[in-house]
Write a protein that holds these residues in place. Sequence first.
Motif, PDB file in Angstrom:
ATOM      1  N   ASN A  62     -22.735   3.263  -2.299  1.00 38.09           N
ATOM      2  CA  ASN A  62     -24.185   3.505  -2.222  1.00 38.09           C
ATOM      3  C   ASN A  62     -24.763   3.739  -3.621  1.00 38.09           C
ATOM      4  OD1 ASN A  62     -23.881   3.262   0.511  1.00 38.09           O
ATOM      5  ND2 ASN A  62     -23.875   5.456   0.913  1.00 38.09           N
ATOM      6  N   GLY A  63     -24.311   2.938  -4.563  1.00 38.74           N
ATOM      7  CA  GLY A  63     -24.860   2.976  -5.918  1.00 38.74           C
ATOM      8  C   GLY A  63     -24.279   4.048  -6.825  1.00 38.74           C
ATOM      9  N   LYS A  64     -23.437   4.908  -6.294  1.00 38.03           N
ATOM     10  CA  LYS A  64     -22.875   5.987  -7.134  1.00 38.03           C
ATOM     11  C   LYS A  64     -21.409   5.701  -7.448  1.00 38.03           C
ATOM     12  CE  LYS A  64     -26.274   9.128  -7.223  1.00 38.03           C
ATOM     13  NZ  LYS A  64     -27.331   8.214  -7.684  1.00 38.03           N
ATOM     14  N   ASP A  65     -21.029   5.974  -8.689  1.00 40.76           N
ATOM     15  CA  ASP A  65     -19.674   5.738  -9.156  1.00 40.76           C
ATOM     16  C   ASP A  65     -18.667   6.594  -8.350  1.00 40.76           C
ATOM     17  OD1 ASP A  65     -17.326   5.588 -10.537  1.00 40.76           O
ATOM     18  OD2 ASP A  65     -18.268   5.644 -12.515  1.00 40.76           O
ATOM     19  N   VAL A  66     -17.774   5.933  -7.623  1.00 44.03           N
ATOM     20  CA  VAL A  66     -16.836   6.680  -6.758  1.00 44.03           C
ATOM     21  C   VAL A  66     -15.846   7.489  -7.580  1.00 44.03           C
ATOM     22  CG1 VAL A  66     -15.374   6.504  -4.702  1.00 44.03           C
ATOM     23  CG2 VAL A  66     -16.852   4.624  -5.284  1.00 44.03           C
ATOM     24  N   GLN A  67     -15.513   6.953  -8.759  1.00 41.06           N
ATOM     25  CA  GLN A  67     -14.535   7.652  -9.602  1.00 41.06           C
ATOM     26  C   GLN A  67     -15.065   9.029 -10.007  1.00 41.06           C
ATOM     27  OE1 GLN A  67     -13.544   5.614 -13.185  1.00 41.06           O
ATOM     28  NE2 GLN A  67     -11.508   6.496 -13.245  1.00 41.06           N
ATOM     29  N   THR A  68     -16.345   9.075 -10.324  1.00 46.11           N
ATOM     30  CA  THR A  68     -16.949  10.326 -10.768  1.00 46.11           C
ATOM     31  C   THR A  68     -17.427  11.177  -9.602  1.00 46.11           C
ATOM     32  OG1 THR A  68     -17.783   9.008 -12.597  1.00 46.11           O
ATOM     33  CG2 THR A  68     -18.631  11.247 -12.435  1.00 46.11           C
ATOM     34  N   PHE A 120       0.870  -1.179   0.000  1.00 47.58           N
ATOM     35  CA  PHE A 120       0.000   0.000   0.000  1.00 47.58           C
ATOM     36  C   PHE A 120       0.904   1.225   0.000  1.00 47.58           C
ATOM     37  CE2 PHE A 120      -3.854   2.105   2.277  1.00 47.58           C
ATOM     38  CZ  PHE A 120      -4.308   2.576   1.060  1.00 47.58           C
ATOM     39  N   ALA A 121       0.918   1.914  -1.125  1.00 46.48           N
ATOM     40  CA  ALA A 121       1.797   3.065  -1.305  1.00 46.48           C
ATOM     41  C   ALA A 121       0.939   4.284  -1.666  1.00 46.48           C
ATOM     42  CB  ALA A 121       2.789   2.767  -2.425  1.00 46.48           C
ATOM     43  N   PRO A 122       1.503   5.491  -1.544  1.00 49.63           N
ATOM     44  CA  PRO A 122       0.685   6.681  -1.831  1.00 49.63           C
ATOM     45  C   PRO A 122      -0.030   6.612  -3.182  1.00 49.63           C
ATOM     46  CG  PRO A 122       2.776   7.339  -0.928  1.00 49.63           C
ATOM     47  CD  PRO A 122       2.856   5.857  -1.130  1.00 49.63           C
ATOM     48  N   LEU A 143      -3.556   5.253  -3.367  1.00 45.49           N
ATOM     49  CA  LEU A 143      -4.695   6.086  -2.988  1.00 45.49           C
ATOM     50  C   LEU A 143      -5.375   6.592  -4.259  1.00 45.49           C
ATOM     51  CD1 LEU A 143      -3.009   7.996  -0.036  1.00 45.49           C
ATOM     52  CD2 LEU A 143      -4.867   6.360   0.158  1.00 45.49           C
ATOM     53  N   ASN A 144      -4.646   6.479  -5.340  1.00 45.46           N
ATOM     54  CA  ASN A 144      -5.129   6.909  -6.652  1.00 45.46           C
ATOM     55  C   ASN A 144      -5.799   5.808  -7.454  1.00 45.46           C
ATOM     56  OD1 ASN A 144      -5.212   9.254  -7.912  1.00 45.46           O
ATOM     57  ND2 ASN A 144      -3.019   9.354  -8.423  1.00 45.46           N
ATOM     58  N   LEU A 145      -5.863   4.636  -6.860  1.00 46.14           N
ATOM     59  CA  LEU A 145      -6.354   3.467  -7.593  1.00 46.14           C
ATOM     60  C   LEU A 145      -7.735   3.707  -8.204  1.00 46.14           C
ATOM     61  CD1 LEU A 145      -5.378   0.521  -8.072  1.00 46.14           C
ATOM     62  CD2 LEU A 145      -6.844  -0.128  -6.179  1.00 46.14           C
ATOM     63  N   GLY A 180     -12.047  11.449   0.496  1.00 44.20           N
ATOM     64  CA  GLY A 180     -12.114  10.506   1.618  1.00 44.20           C
ATOM     65  C   GLY A 180     -12.725   9.183   1.208  1.00 44.20           C
ATOM     66  N   GLN A 181     -13.784   9.232   0.413  1.00 42.02           N
ATOM     67  CA  GLN A 181     -14.429   7.984  -0.036  1.00 42.02           C
ATOM     68  C   GLN A 181     -13.497   7.190  -0.952  1.00 42.02           C
ATOM     69  OE1 GLN A 181     -18.019   9.855  -1.561  1.00 42.02           O
ATOM     70  NE2 GLN A 181     -19.263   8.724  -0.074  1.00 42.02           N
ATOM     71  N   GLN A 182     -12.740   7.921  -1.762  1.00 42.29           N
ATOM     72  CA  GLN A 182     -11.800   7.225  -2.653  1.00 42.29           C
ATOM     73  C   GLN A 182     -10.685   6.557  -1.846  1.00 42.29           C
ATOM     74  OE1 GLN A 182     -10.616  10.108  -5.553  1.00 42.29           O
ATOM     75  NE2 GLN A 182     -12.682  10.330  -6.321  1.00 42.29           N
ATOM     76  N   ARG A 183     -10.229   7.238  -0.811  1.00 41.25           N
ATOM     77  CA  ARG A 183      -9.199   6.664   0.068  1.00 41.25           C
ATOM     78  C   ARG A 183      -9.721   5.446   0.801  1.00 41.25           C
ATOM     79  NH1 ARG A 183      -5.028  10.712   2.458  1.00 41.25           N
ATOM     80  NH2 ARG A 183      -4.539  11.560   0.446  1.00 41.25           N
ATOM     81  N   THR A 184     -10.945   5.574   1.323  1.00 40.81           N
ATOM     82  CA  THR A 184     -11.534   4.454   2.052  1.00 40.81           C
ATOM     83  C   THR A 184     -11.677   3.256   1.120  1.00 40.81           C
ATOM     84  OG1 THR A 184     -12.721   6.017   3.438  1.00 40.81           O
ATOM     85  CG2 THR A 184     -13.508   3.766   3.474  1.00 40.81           C
ATOM     86  N   THR A 185     -12.071   3.518  -0.111  1.00 43.18           N
ATOM     87  CA  THR A 185     -12.226   2.426  -1.077  1.00 43.18           C
ATOM     88  C   THR A 185     -10.879   1.747  -1.320  1.00 43.18           C
ATOM     89  OG1 THR A 185     -14.019   3.629  -2.132  1.00 43.18           O
ATOM     90  CG2 THR A 185     -13.032   1.854  -3.413  1.00 43.18           C
ATOM     91  N   ALA A 186      -9.837   2.565  -1.529  1.00 40.58           N
ATOM     92  CA  ALA A 186      -8.503   1.992  -1.773  1.00 40.58           C
ATOM     93  C   ALA A 186      -8.049   1.172  -0.564  1.00 40.58           C
ATOM     94  CB  ALA A 186      -7.501   3.109  -2.063  1.00 40.58           C
ATOM     95  N   LEU A 187      -8.269   1.702   0.637  1.00 34.87           N
ATOM     96  CA  LEU A 187      -7.862   0.983   1.850  1.00 34.87           C
ATOM     97  C   LEU A 187      -8.670  -0.311   2.002  1.00 34.87           C
ATOM     98  CD1 LEU A 187      -6.146   0.936   4.457  1.00 34.87           C
ATOM     99  CD2 LEU A 187      -7.948   2.241   5.583  1.00 34.87           C
TER     100      LEU A 187
END
Length: 367
Positions: free
Chosen positions: A275-281, A116-118, A121-123, A286-293
């Motif tokens: 919750n049904g919404k595309d995280v990328q868009t 897990f590298a910085p 977090l961009n995944l 914070g949600q993107q980080r949580t997803t990566a983690l």
Amino acid sequence: MFLEKLTLTNYRNYQTLDLFFDHKVNVVIGENAQGKTNLMESIYVLALTRSHRTPRDRELIKWDEEYAKIKGSTWKRNRSFPLEIIISKKGKKAKLNHLEQKRLSDYIGSLNVVMFAPEDLNLVKGSPQERRRFIDMEIGQIQPSYVYHSVHYHRLLKQRNALLKELQKSPGSDRTMLKVLTDQMIQHGSEIVIRRYEFLQLLRKWARPIHEGISRGLEDLNITYDSSTNVSEDSELSKIVNVYQDHFKDIETKEVERGTTLIGPHRDDLNFFVNGKDVQTYGSQGQQRTTALSLKLAEIELIFNEVGEYPILLLDDVLSELDDYRQSHLLSTIQDKVQTFVSTTSVDGIDHEILNRADLFHVQKGC
Ligand code: ATP
Ligand code: MG
């Protein structure tokens, strides 16, 4: 499984390095540009034969040297065994128990790692290529046959793209060879896709409850496969082959016009929904980080379930990027069961509980 000993020779900025590690937590401390990431990367390369930072092995060799060597002594299924990677300008050798392995697929999987590298977090936000790399590396280390199909697929893809470039210049030429390459590529490509579907089911199963926990029960994570053709996730191998065969016939003219292969696993992607919404868009940072983690923590459990042993965890400069709540989640996942390597410029941002039970390594200018 554990990495007990690591010896580097001419690896990046290390001329020689010999380290013995704790079975629990190892913290690598150093100022910027001293060799923390290089050290973490060398463990990753020892496990997966490739760097997480570059596809060019030559960059791993210390400047002005001819070769780089990484040796490790690992502990798995109650016994110790040696691993070795030698990278020279001519190529790469992988040795398991002192024996050179002809195929990398026979070597990969001896040591499992989760890094897990910085950049991870961009995944979610990053390019499809990064997500394909993620999925390829993860499946490869639990399923050697995936590496085998992947190596063949990419070799064929290169040949097919070169042929399509020639046909682009002279579309009237004979297309027998194109058909041969297409058929072979479909065989390997379908094997890749079916394994990705299986992996995705497992990843979903493990990532969902983890994500729910980190988001305090507020978020439901879903992961879908975005295929460049029309295969559904529950398809059998023969159905996937058929869909590719039909689709390749339909797009032959277009592929010749463009001079490149337009469908296949090298064009597929993953999508993440909260919750049904595309995280990328729509996802917040914070949600993107949580997803990566969640994905990384899911991998730990997934590997344990597939392999029967926990992988080793490499946290390169990433702990300080996570807030206390996320750090403590991480901590509760690793407990004492996952051998963990943490790199940091300062111990300030690191949970005391981690530090108290860690072995510390100071790196300075590759020493
Ligand atoms: P940061 O805290 O900034 O992330 P770091 O300790 O992780 O720093 P590394 O990425 O490990 O730093 O790099 C340490 C040094 O290794 C850099 O100065 C880099 O220029 C050097 N380096 C990279 N590749 C090679 C190589 N092939 N040969 C010699 N030195 C190299
Ligand atoms: Mg670094």
